[in-house]
Design an enzyme around this catalytic site. Structure first.
Site, short mmCIF file in Angstrom:
data_model
loop_
_atom_site.label_atom_id
_atom_site.label_comp_id
_atom_site.label_asym_id
_atom_site.label_seq_id
_atom_site.Cartn_x
_atom_site.Cartn_y
_atom_site.Cartn_z
N ARG A 53 -23.12 -66.96 -87.97
CA ARG A 53 -24.19 -65.99 -88.08
C ARG A 53 -23.74 -64.67 -87.64
O ARG A 53 -23.92 -63.72 -88.09
CB ARG A 53 -25.14 -66.40 -87.34
CG ARG A 53 -26.52 -66.43 -88.04
CD ARG A 53 -26.50 -67.23 -89.27
NE ARG A 53 -26.73 -68.72 -89.07
CZ ARG A 53 -27.55 -69.35 -88.62
NH1 ARG A 53 -28.60 -68.77 -88.52
NH2 ARG A 53 -27.54 -70.65 -88.52
N THR A 54 -23.10 -64.56 -86.16
CA THR A 54 -23.10 -63.20 -85.75
C THR A 54 -21.79 -62.48 -86.39
O THR A 54 -21.96 -61.26 -86.60
CB THR A 54 -22.35 -63.84 -84.09
OG1 THR A 54 -23.56 -64.15 -83.71
CG2 THR A 54 -22.32 -62.08 -83.39
N LYS A 82 -0.21 -70.73 -81.43
CA LYS A 82 1.16 -70.70 -81.14
C LYS A 82 1.17 -70.17 -79.65
O LYS A 82 2.37 -69.92 -78.90
CB LYS A 82 2.02 -69.77 -81.91
CG LYS A 82 2.04 -70.39 -83.28
CD LYS A 82 2.90 -69.42 -84.12
CE LYS A 82 2.79 -69.68 -85.74
NZ LYS A 82 2.67 -68.45 -86.32
N ARG A 103 -15.32 -62.58 -80.15
CA ARG A 103 -16.22 -63.78 -79.67
C ARG A 103 -15.15 -64.58 -79.03
O ARG A 103 -14.15 -64.96 -79.73
CB ARG A 103 -16.91 -64.33 -80.65
CG ARG A 103 -17.23 -65.69 -80.62
CD ARG A 103 -18.31 -66.03 -79.82
NE ARG A 103 -19.50 -65.38 -80.23
CZ ARG A 103 -20.76 -66.13 -80.77
NH1 ARG A 103 -20.65 -67.38 -81.22
NH2 ARG A 103 -21.67 -65.50 -81.14
N HIS A 131 -23.91 -61.50 -74.22
CA HIS A 131 -23.63 -61.52 -75.72
C HIS A 131 -24.67 -60.29 -75.96
O HIS A 131 -25.68 -60.37 -76.42
CB HIS A 131 -24.32 -62.76 -76.35
CG HIS A 131 -23.98 -62.63 -77.76
ND1 HIS A 131 -23.53 -61.83 -78.52
CD2 HIS A 131 -24.62 -63.86 -78.73
CE1 HIS A 131 -23.88 -61.96 -79.68
NE2 HIS A 131 -24.07 -63.39 -79.88
#
Ligand SMILES: [Zn+2]
Lengths: 304, 163
Positions: A53-54, A82, A103, A131
């Site tokens: 969504r974001t 890695k 994020r 957020h």
């Protein structure tokens, strides 16, 4: 307008917030005002944990500004897998883009990443931290429906781990808002957030029972209580059940209550509420695009 | 006669640092801040619960051949706010400083939040803002009360976090 990184809602002044919301409203009314403004510019999407969504919302916002996006892709297929550090990853990706959206599952990751890049960086969620772009669209939605002064807001659910809650609570201290927090004892606001609200002189009260405050509320912001926060399924069911709303629970609420939710929801708001005028959560989600357009336009230096 | 004079007569050091007027009970935490656990071979003497005119009881730490970095002094100010730092050259005190409380401390302390990015394998030193009653991680916001600060000193060998 903002010209720097956006890491925490605690860094946003009332003027910053109002500038973004005003610009978002202007874009919402007439998207032509920013048409093609960022043609040729690239936004990098660095999502170290899944969020359709974001990510889509930022992607849409950048494309509607005439720009383009590059996507780091899933962590499983990247150099992060890695063992590359976040600091190295963002320094490399910075070379591909004019701004970064991050994020990441660790608290403080956005601040750390911002220290290694020169292009603007937007925190799109750092663990249980912050957020802030979600907060801007939440504030936009609250302002459209109830205004942002002399209102009473109830925030309910997982207040401990809910980053949207932490960001929103910080930002609301910039306005004349009475804040009520409704949660089970085990999921109350973290100490550092309570400390900040206290320092900001905010009017804050905590409750375990929604009924105590529901009749006073202009806005009820519901968040999901997640299964993994509880050691036992039975305990989770009991607690989650107490913080679920339907039309019967909302019977004692004012008619013009706005019910909000950052989505996705599971069952904390019954579908029957969707059909009422109180339901604002889909509008709220749609507001993500104009608000993120306004935010990116400001960060990329697009203000005429 | 001052506390320091009394102390220095007991066991003088030639070149190094005497940290005096340490809050009683904090001497081992001072060594932890300095990253001293004996394995480095430094000559160290520690006095615990030494009578003091000023503090009632105090601890004293003397380290041969070692001066303190600013980060070490900053963290010291949190656990031993009354401490004085005496720089010794050729058995003489050439400089005497009180510790001062700063706005922030970098390195040395570890964030108690396991999910904090400073605990991941990133090229970063911890940073804590100093509040009235404790410190707060500048990355994740986690707060540590004043009385609990000593529990979060980095004990992975050196006092300074490697970059
Ligand atoms: Zn931290």
């Amino acid at each position: 307008m903002l010209r720097d990184h956006l890491i925490s809602a605690a860094h946003l002044s009332r003027d910053d917030i109002e500038a973004v919301l005003d610009h978002a409203a202007a874009i919402d009314a007439d998207p032509e005002i920013v048409h093609g403004r960022h043609a040729g510019r690239v936004l990098a999407l660095c999502f170290f944990e899944p969020s359709t969504r974001t990510k889509m919302s930022f992607e849409t916002a950048m494309k509607r500004l005439g720009g383009d996006t590059v996507d780091m892709g899933a962590v499983e297929s990247s150099s992060v897998k890695k063992g590359e550090s976040l600091a190295d990853t963002v320094r490399v990706i910075e070379g591909y883009a004019d701004a970064l959206v991050l994020r990441h599952p660790s608290e403080g990751s956005a601040k750390l990443a911002s220290e290694f890049v020169d292009v603007p960086l937007v925190n799109a969620g750092d663990g249980a931290g912050q957020h802030p772009s979600q907060t801007l669209l939440d504030l936009y939605t609250i302002r459209e429906n109830a205004g942002l002064d002399d209102i009473t807001v109830g925030i309910m659910g997982d207040l401990k781990y809910g980053r949207t809650v932490h960001s929103l609570a910080h930002a609301l201290t910039e306005f004349d808002v009475r804040q009520h927090f409704i949660s089970p004892e085990s999921l109350r606001l973290p100490r550092n957030v309570r400390y900040d609200l206290h320092e900001a002189g905010a009017q804050v009260r905590e409750h375990t029972d929604l009924d105590e405050v529901l009749p006073e509320l202009d806005v009820l912001y519901v968040t999901r209580i997640q299964r993994e926060r509880f050691p036992e399924e039975r305990e989770y069911r009991e607690v989650a059940g107490e913080y679920r709303i339907d039309n019967e629970v909302l019977a004692s609420a004012p008619d013009d209550l706005s019910v909000m939710h950052p989505l996705p929801r599971v069952d904390e708001i019954a579908p029957e509420v969707d059909e009422t005028t109180r339901a604002k959560y889909f509008d709220q989600a749609h507001n993500g695009v104009p608000v993120r357009m306004a935010l990116l336009d400001g960060l990329l230096g697009g203000e005429a | 006669m001052s506390d320091t004079d009394k102390e220095l007569r007991v066991s003088k050091i030639r070149d190094g640092t005497v940290i005096d007027h340490v809050t009683a009970g904090q001497a081992l935490n001072v060594l932890a801040i300095l990253g001293i656990d004996g394995s480095g071979g430094e000559s160290v003497s520690v006095g615990m619960n030494v009578p003091s005119d000023k503090l009632g009881l105090k601890d004293v730490v003397k380290v041969e051949g070692r001066e303190l970095s600013q980060s070490e002094v900053d963290v010291l100010s949190l656990i031993a706010p009354e401490a004085t730092i005496n720089i010794i050259r050729e058995f003489d005190v050439i400089e005497k400083n009180r510790v001062e409380r700063t706005d922030s401390v970098t390195g040395i302390l570890v964030c108690p939040n396991h999910n904090c990015i400073t605990n991941a394998d990133e090229p970063v030193r911890t940073e804590f803002a100093v509040l009235d009653d404790g410190v707060r991680c500048s990355y994740c916001g986690t707060m540590v009360r004043e009385g609990d600060v000593a529990e979060h000193i980095d004990t992975r060998g050196s006092g300074e976090t490697d970059l």
